[in-house]
Design a protein around this motif. Sequence first.
Motif, PDB file in Angstrom:
ATOM      1  N   SER A   1       0.321   6.468 -19.329  1.00 35.37           N
ATOM      2  CA  SER A   1       0.878   7.122 -20.524  1.00 35.37           C
ATOM      3  C   SER A   1       0.024   6.879 -21.763  1.00 35.37           C
ATOM      4  O   SER A   1      -0.247   5.731 -22.114  1.00 35.37           O
ATOM      5  CB  SER A   1       2.294   6.603 -20.790  1.00 35.37           C
TER       6      SER A   1
ATOM      7  N   ARG B   1       1.573  12.305 -25.076  1.00 37.47           N
ATOM      8  CA  ARG B   1       2.046  12.665 -26.427  1.00 37.47           C
ATOM      9  C   ARG B   1       1.785  14.144 -26.717  1.00 37.47           C
ATOM     10  O   ARG B   1       2.629  14.843 -27.286  1.00 37.47           O
ATOM     11  CB  ARG B   1       1.399  11.761 -27.476  1.00 37.47           C
TER      12      ARG B   1
ATOM     13  N   GLU C   1       4.233  16.234 -24.639  1.00 37.74           N
ATOM     14  CA  GLU C   1       5.566  16.167 -25.244  1.00 37.74           C
ATOM     15  C   GLU C   1       5.657  17.059 -26.489  1.00 37.74           C
ATOM     16  O   GLU C   1       6.670  17.744 -26.706  1.00 37.74           O
ATOM     17  CB  GLU C   1       5.922  14.722 -25.616  1.00 37.74           C
TER      18      GLU C   1
ATOM     19  N   ARG D   1      11.033  13.959 -24.188  1.00 35.49           N
ATOM     20  CA  ARG D   1      10.243  12.843 -23.664  1.00 35.49           C
ATOM     21  C   ARG D   1       9.900  13.128 -22.215  1.00 35.49           C
ATOM     22  O   ARG D   1      10.759  13.526 -21.426  1.00 35.49           O
ATOM     23  CB  ARG D   1      11.008  11.517 -23.775  1.00 35.49           C
TER      24      ARG D   1
ATOM     25  N   ARG E   1      14.532   7.721 -29.050  1.00 39.63           N
ATOM     26  CA  ARG E   1      14.140   6.302 -29.060  1.00 39.63           C
ATOM     27  C   ARG E   1      14.803   5.571 -27.890  1.00 39.63           C
ATOM     28  O   ARG E   1      14.163   4.787 -27.180  1.00 39.63           O
ATOM     29  CB  ARG E   1      14.548   5.668 -30.393  1.00 39.63           C
TER      30      ARG E   1
ATOM     31  N   GLU F   1      13.054   6.394 -24.701  1.00 43.21           N
ATOM     32  CA  GLU F   1      11.808   5.627 -24.542  1.00 43.21           C
ATOM     33  C   GLU F   1      12.094   4.239 -23.981  1.00 43.21           C
ATOM     34  O   GLU F   1      11.332   3.709 -23.172  1.00 43.21           O
ATOM     35  CB  GLU F   1      11.075   5.523 -25.888  1.00 43.21           C
TER      36      GLU F   1
ATOM     37  N   ARG G   1      13.063   4.521 -20.264  1.00 42.80           N
ATOM     38  CA  ARG G   1      11.983   4.881 -19.342  1.00 42.80           C
ATOM     39  C   ARG G   1      10.972   3.758 -19.140  1.00 42.80           C
ATOM     40  O   ARG G   1      10.134   3.840 -18.263  1.00 42.80           O
ATOM     41  CB  ARG G   1      11.277   6.167 -19.791  1.00 42.80           C
TER      42      ARG G   1
ATOM     43  N   ASN H   1       8.005   6.344 -16.834  1.00 45.91           N
ATOM     44  CA  ASN H   1       7.062   7.016 -17.734  1.00 45.91           C
ATOM     45  C   ASN H   1       6.130   7.921 -16.956  1.00 45.91           C
ATOM     46  O   ASN H   1       5.837   7.682 -15.788  1.00 45.91           O
ATOM     47  CB  ASN H   1       6.256   5.981 -18.538  1.00 45.91           C
TER      48      ASN H   1
END
Length: 374
Positions: A35, A40, A43, A56, A206, A209, A212, A234
């Motif tokens: 990741s 990013r 996403e 996400r 959040r 995140e 994951r 992830n």
Amino acid sequence: MTQTARPYLPFTRPSIDETTIAGVAEVLRSGWITSGPQVREFEAQLSAWCGGRPVRALNSGTAALEIGLALAGIGRGDEVITSPLTWVGTANVIVRAGARPVFVDIDPVTRNIDLARLEAAIGPATRMLLPVDLAGLPVERAALYAIARRHGLRVLEDAAQSFGASSGAVPIGAAGDLIAFSFHAAKNLTTAEGGCLVMNNAEEARQCELWRLQGVERFADGTLDATLPGGKSNMTDVAARLGIGQLARLPEFTARRRALARRYLQRFDRSLGCELPVADFTQSNWHMFQIVLPAGTDRGAFLRGMQAAGIGVGVHYPPVHLLTLYRNLGHAPGEFPIAERIGAGTVTLPLFPDMLDADVDRVCEAVTTVLRTP
Ligand SMILES: *Cc1c(COP(=O)(O)O)cnc(C)c1O
């Protein structure tokens, strides 16, 4: 025409272009493969697709469903209403969360959960609705959310099959509560394995995140803390780069699938008595083209006949409540007769963007031959 053997036609195959392959190779050479910047970027692009909502990326659609349930706080004592005609993963995540799946029979035309029956299944323990867009034909969102609002329920959309589809004019993912997409190899957009969750706000993102990646939060001074028992779901940069290449072509993929589906419906021999999918070329992303064989047809023999003709076919799906795990939870044949009838007769025919029009004709001819041969 000479009878030369024609190449095997699988029921699905991903379309991965050379530009994407070169992009993936670049990631592999970059020194950063898990990741990172590609995730990013993917996403951000997914979020743009979903009307700017937080998204996400995850390593499966199943993880997206699991985290969706966790964000809504679903657990022991809760009931989640879903369809019995789906991939078993839809229901397994509910059981693993400690909650109880409550199945509602399907509409025989759309083959999705019957919204008219759904409301009657809502009880005091119901917390969430988990509809499935089977074959990429969306459950009607306006009616679905009207029910959810009336009863104060959360919604987790199992949109594993409906990325690129829309309800009315609204793309799936751009509206609603929590939306789980899958990027498994057989889905319309693939990252080999992968998925994503679309959420309502920054706080949910959040929390996602944390769920994951082990619940871990890192601080500027180099320390970390864990506040919840997150797992490991992830997405890698390798997968994300593949997804970026796929997303750029999604409108093209969807248009091609719709054209192939239209041809199927034009060419299919209606006198065979099969039930055909809804002729929807504006909302469905045509993830699959599924027929239901006439009552009394030996499906095993039909599948063997198609395979012998060099044509890949699938069965999506045996009804979930009849699988051993769910029988052990108290389910039995006869509970959901429409899902059982369609589950017993359904066959998935080949449909993927690189298919030729002539492939559709070949499949239609083979279906006729196999069904007409005693
Ligand atoms: C593919 C699929 C899933 C699971 O997605 P994975 O990425 O394989 O974990 C869940 N529900 C439905 C309806 C699916 O088709």
